[in-house]
Design a protein around this motif. Structure first.
Motif, PDB file in Angstrom:
ATOM      1  N   ALA A 168      36.194  25.727  74.866  1.00 27.48           N
ATOM      2  CA  ALA A 168      35.565  25.351  73.593  1.00 27.48           C
ATOM      3  C   ALA A 168      35.713  23.847  73.344  1.00 27.48           C
ATOM      4  N   LEU A 169      36.904  23.309  73.622  1.00 30.25           N
ATOM      5  CA  LEU A 169      37.120  21.872  73.455  1.00 30.25           C
ATOM      6  C   LEU A 169      36.214  21.082  74.395  1.00 30.25           C
ATOM      7  N   ILE A 170      36.113  21.528  75.644  1.00 31.19           N
ATOM      8  CA  ILE A 170      35.287  20.825  76.621  1.00 31.19           C
ATOM      9  C   ILE A 170      33.821  20.832  76.205  1.00 31.19           C
ATOM     10  N   ARG A 171      33.346  21.972  75.696  1.00 32.72           N
ATOM     11  CA  ARG A 171      31.964  22.021  75.227  1.00 32.72           C
ATOM     12  C   ARG A 171      31.743  21.048  74.072  1.00 32.72           C
ATOM     13  N   SER A 172      32.732  20.941  73.193  1.00 33.97           N
ATOM     14  CA  SER A 172      32.627  20.012  72.073  1.00 33.97           C
ATOM     15  C   SER A 172      32.588  18.568  72.569  1.00 33.97           C
ATOM     16  N   LEU A 173      33.470  18.235  73.515  1.00 36.63           N
ATOM     17  CA  LEU A 173      33.492  16.877  74.060  1.00 36.63           C
ATOM     18  C   LEU A 173      32.198  16.570  74.817  1.00 36.63           C
ATOM     19  N   ASP A 174      31.673  17.567  75.509  1.00 35.31           N
ATOM     20  CA  ASP A 174      30.431  17.381  76.258  1.00 35.31           C
ATOM     21  C   ASP A 174      29.264  17.090  75.322  1.00 35.31           C
TER      22      ASP A 174
END
Length: 369
Positions: free
Chosen positions: A347-353
């Motif tokens: 979820a964090l990675i999707r947000s950063l992406d």
């Protein structure tokens, strides 16, 4: 190639590299291209040796021509904007000014900190080249409407030293969500059913990636009776690391996989236990660290507030940077990420992406059609 609509702002992405490789750089180029297209631009990537339909390329064997061709096309082709992505190139400043004179908005994709690439670009003469590169980078900062970096430290550096608008776009590949995987059982294949697997996925480069420290830690851990092994995924100086393995490690405790298809990477990483951030410099944030977390691999990093900690801190264990410190971490037992942690990481990675989409929208909205 389909005709470009006259109603869409056109952007030229001057990549100057081989975009057919399964590399973090190629993914980054494609990610920003897709984001700008989704924001309403028509994007043409100028690279070489790639069959991708959105890319104009040259497959000549001449290294000089491969360099000059995208630069010339970037200047000669009518467009609203142009992306420069050759970090620390000695011609960047002049080229950025020429692009401005040709009526194009300049975007500088400075995905790595320029000081890091200088030794690799100029070899033993890098210190002599530094003053010119500093001037060139300052010219880019003046000419560019926005500079895009890949790590928090790089963003702070460019904002302070070269000015202008600086945005952060992490190097994130597309495998950060559950997907059908092609399974390769490396534990059975290598006889590592009960081993603790340390994995490194990326370019095999001596001296700059901290790989040697991992060899030392595996050797020390095995000398104390621990079943710890090392898996290296990627291309590069394999011969050097094979020699290092022969000197430090027992047979069977080191394996290489040169080519890993994208659909297989997640399946291999999910069988591994730990990945180490031991680079001598902490302001590098390659895409591999996001891949590790998305696959449930525990990252352990030198505790010096390096960028992997700043970006992914909740999912990163710390150690003091010494071989003994890393062995002590392994001795205590590697705590793999549980299902809930992996989901939070994704979820964090999707947000950063999502930063890429915001940056692209900002760029396209400020282009003239």
């Amino acid at each position: 190639m389909a005709a470009v609509s006259q109603h869409l702002p056109r952007v030229l992405y001057v990549a100057q590299d081989d975009l057919s490789k399964n590399s973090g750089y190629a993914y980054r180029v494609d990610r920003l291209r897709r984001a700008m297209e989704n924001a309403g631009a028509a994007v043409t990537v100028l690279g070489y040796c790639s069959g991708a339909p959105a890319i104009e390329c040259t497959c000549t064997k001449s290294r000089l021509f491969r360099r000059l061709w995208p630069l010339w096309k970037g200047l000669a082709t009518p467009a609203s904007g142009a992306v420069i992505s050759s970090i620390g190139a000695p011609y960047n400043g002049i080229y950025a000014l020429l692009l401005r004179l040709s009526g194009k908005t300049v975007i500088y994709d400075a995905h790595d900190l320029v000081q890091y690439v200088l030794p690799a670009t100029f070899g033993k003469h890098w210190a002599i080249a530094t003053p010119w590169i500093a001037l060139s980078e300052r010219l880019v900062g003046v000419a560019a409407a926005v500079t895009i970096t890949a790590s928090p430290t790089a963003r702070e550096f460019y904002a302070k030293r070269y000015g202008g608008f600086v945005r952060l776009m992490y190097n994130i590949r597309g495998n950060n969500a559950p997907a059908p995987l092609v399974r390769r059982d490396i534990r059975k294949e290598f006889g590592w059913q009960s081993a603790t697997i340390i994995v490194y996925a990326g370019g095999l480069q001596r001296g700059v990636r901290g790989i040697e420290r991992q060899f030392e830690a595996v050797a020390a851990a095995r000398a104390r009776g621990m079943n710890v092994v090392l898996l290296l995924l990627g291309y590069g100086e394999r011969g050097y690391f094979e020699s290092l393995g022969a000197a430090l490690l027992r047979e069977g405790s080191l394996r290489f996989i040169d080519h890993v298809a994208p659909e297989m990477m997640g399946g291999i990483l999910r069988q591994c236990d730990v990945a180490v951030s031991a680079e001598p410099i902490g302001y590098l944030l390659p895409s591999k660290y996001f891949d590790y977390v998305a696959s449930g691999v525990r990252v352990v990093a030198i505790d010096d507030n390096r960028d992997v900690i700043r970006a992914l801190g909740e999912f990163v264990a710390r150690y003091d940077g010494s071989t003994e410190g890393l062995v002590q971490y392994l001795t205590q037992g590697v705590e793999r990420m549980d299902v809930a942690s992996v989901e939070r990481g994704r979820a964090l990675i999707r947000s950063l992406d999502g930063m890429a989409d915001k940056i692209a929208t900002e760029i396209v909205e400020n282009l003239d059609g």
